[in-house]
Each structure stands twice: as structure tokens, then as C-alpha cells.
Design an enzyme around this catalytic site. Structure first.
Site, mmCIF file in Angstrom:
data_model
loop_
_atom_site.group_PDB
_atom_site.id
_atom_site.type_symbol
_atom_site.label_atom_id
_atom_site.label_comp_id
_atom_site.label_asym_id
_atom_site.label_seq_id
_atom_site.Cartn_x
_atom_site.Cartn_y
_atom_site.Cartn_z
ATOM 1 N N GLU A 136 112.353 78.434 -31.145
ATOM 2 C CA GLU A 136 112.915 79.691 -31.639
ATOM 3 C C GLU A 136 114.402 79.554 -31.947
ATOM 4 O OE1 GLU A 136 111.761 82.455 -32.640
ATOM 5 O OE2 GLU A 136 109.651 82.260 -32.069
ATOM 6 N N GLU A 175 114.653 77.564 -35.210
ATOM 7 C CA GLU A 175 114.214 78.317 -36.376
ATOM 8 C C GLU A 175 115.225 79.387 -36.771
ATOM 9 O OE1 GLU A 175 109.332 77.958 -35.809
ATOM 10 O OE2 GLU A 175 110.343 79.883 -35.541
ATOM 11 N N GLU A 176 115.776 80.099 -35.788
ATOM 12 C CA GLU A 176 116.652 81.227 -36.105
ATOM 13 C C GLU A 176 118.071 80.807 -36.434
ATOM 14 O OE1 GLU A 176 116.537 84.391 -33.290
ATOM 15 O OE2 GLU A 176 114.372 84.726 -33.511
#
Length: 274
Positions: A152, A155-156
């Protein structure tokens, strides 16, 4: 398929709890299915079977109505199939319920310079509010918590990070489609610092001094955000130890982890002298 008095029986295998599992893969006419289902149910009742599971692929969705009219009910659905169940005995049904929880992660990525990795979201309740928050997301099927937290963050924000600990978790109910929610706060060490935010979901991302993050009006009025801030300060002061993943041996090559305070356990375990 077997036969009973000339009528086809549904292909089934025994489960571990006295029931049967039907996995249909071939195209089947509705009338043929109805006859096969009734004949199969008759045989399973005579054999003393308990729960009956029918896994219907999407291509056989036209058979759902027939099964429901025969007393089956929906158990769960996935993108490529629907599971129907039936309890035969005149006793309390012990068929386990469908999964009741969704698992999420939040990533506390903190630098030695007391800066926290924060983002603003393009969607959700915080969209357009200007509120900075830590990266969060949902754990994928078959994905470990420690892996999900690293993913996460990458990805962010484009930041590579090393998972260190689970530092807290929260359980809430009646959340996503009436399911309960388990949310794990994870502590990560950054391995890179050049932010490349995700364009689809993230409005902005930056490294923010922890004192500035803590001073946000939203954080002052949010119990969860205040606890995140407290955890950051405690980790900076090295006064808080979370749970690290300890790999467990497995016979089926699927690793699993026990999350524990390994540091204190090791320090309190007596040394064995041979």
C-alpha cells in the site's frame, strides 16, 4: 455422474464434516439439473449426509433459481462462482457462516528526522477536506498483513519501505456491507524518500514533521488519529514495542506468521546450556 433409477446424480465428493460438495463444470439443462438434484438429495438423505454445498460457476447461473426453490440458500459469491448450501438433518445447522470480516492496514512510515509519510485522498470521506492521513488500504485475498502494508505504501506514494511491527489494531462492526472490519496499524522503516504519488486515488503526498501532523484540527478531534500520533512519539522515544512477524513452518509451502513481541520474549527466555 452416477445414476439412481436411470436418473443422473450430481458429481459430488465427501467433505470432512459428513457432508458433500458438488462442483459443476459442464453445461447442464435446467430440467436435467432439477431431476439430478432431487435424486441426489434423496440419496444423500438415505446416506445420512449433513451439509450439501453446490458450487455454481457463473456460466451456470440459470440453475440458481432451481436450487433455491429446492430449499438451498446463498452462502457466498465470488467473481466467478456462487456457493449454495442446504442442511439435511433435523437439527441445528452447523454450516459455518460466510467470512464476517474485512482486513485493512494503515502504515506509519517514520524517518529518523521525525517526519511522517502522509497523503491526501481523491476519494472517500476525506476527499477535498485537505486532511493529511497515513497510507491505508485493504489486504488482498491470500496476502499477509506485513506484505499488504509495504504494498500500500509503494502503490500510494512510490516509497519503498521495510515492515517492522504491528503496533495496534482496531475492530469495528457494521462497516463495509454490514461486515466487521479489522484494521491493523503497522510501523515501517523507509528505504527510499523520493515520493511519486499514485494519480488515481491520491491527491497529494509528502513527508510531514510529526509535530505538524499532530497539530491538524482533525487529529485533535479524532481518537484514532490522536493514538497514531501518540504511537509515533512513543516509537521515536523507543518506549513502545509492537508485534513482529515470526514465520511458522508449513507442510503445504504456504507460509504463515505469528505476530508477537519477539524482543521481550527473547530477553526473558532462559538460555539453555548443553
Amino acid at each position: 455422474m452416477g445414476t439412481e433409477d436411470g436418473i443422473q446424480l450430481l458429481p459430488a465428493i465427501n467433505d470432512d464434516h459428513g457432508g458433500v460438495i458438488v462442483k459443476l463444470t459442464e453445461t447442464m439443462d435446467s430440467d436435467v439439473f432439477r431431476g439430478a438434484l432431487r435424486a441426489s438429495m434423496s440419496q444423500w438423505k438415505n446416506e445420512g449426509k449433513r451439509g450439501v454445498w453446490i458450487k455454481l460457476p457463473i456460466g451456470l447461473a440459470h440453475l440458481v433459481e432451481i436450487a433455491v426453490k429446492e430449499g438451498f440458500w446463498y452462502h457466498h459469491a465470488e467473481p466467478n462462482y456462487l456457493m449454495l448450501v442446504y442442511w439435511i438433518p433435523e437439527s441445528i445447522c452447523t454450516i459455518p457462516a460466510n467470512a464476517t470480516h474485512r482486513v485493512g492496514v494503515g502504515a506509519i512510515v517514520l524517518t529518523e528526522n521525525r517526519e511522517l509519510l502522509v497523503v491526501q485522498e481523491k476519494s472517500g470521506k476525506l476527499r477535498g477536506t485537505g486532511i493529511w492521513k497515513i497510507p491505508t488500504g485493504v489486504v488482498d485475498e491470500g496476502e499477509d498483513i506485513c506484505v499488504a502494508a509495504v504494498r500500500e505504501v509503494k502503490e500510494e506514494t512510490g516509497i519503498d519501505a521495510e515492515f517492522l511491527e504491528v503496533v495496534a489494531f482496531r475492530q469495528t462492526h457494521k462497516a463495509f456491507f454490514e461486515k466487521s472490519d479489522l484494521f491493523f496499524l503497522c510501523f515501517l522503516h523507509p528505504l527510499s524518500f523520493n515520493i511519486q504519488k499514485q494519480e488515481l486515488e491520491i491527491e497529494a503526498a509528502q513527508w510531514m514533521p510529526i509535530e505538524e501532523f499532530a497539530a491538524q484540527p482533525f487529529n485533535l478531534n479524532s481518537n484514532v488519529a490522536r493514538h497514531i500520533t501518540d504511537l509515533c512519539f512513543a516509537k521515536l522515544d523507543k518506549n513502545y514495542v509492537g508485534f513482529t512477524p515470526v514465520s511458522l513452518p508449513s507442510s503445504d509451502d504456504r507460509p504463515s506468521y505469528l505476530y508477537m513481541n519477539a524482543r521481550d520474549l527473547c530477553s526473558s527466555t532462559p538460555t539453555t546450556i548443553n
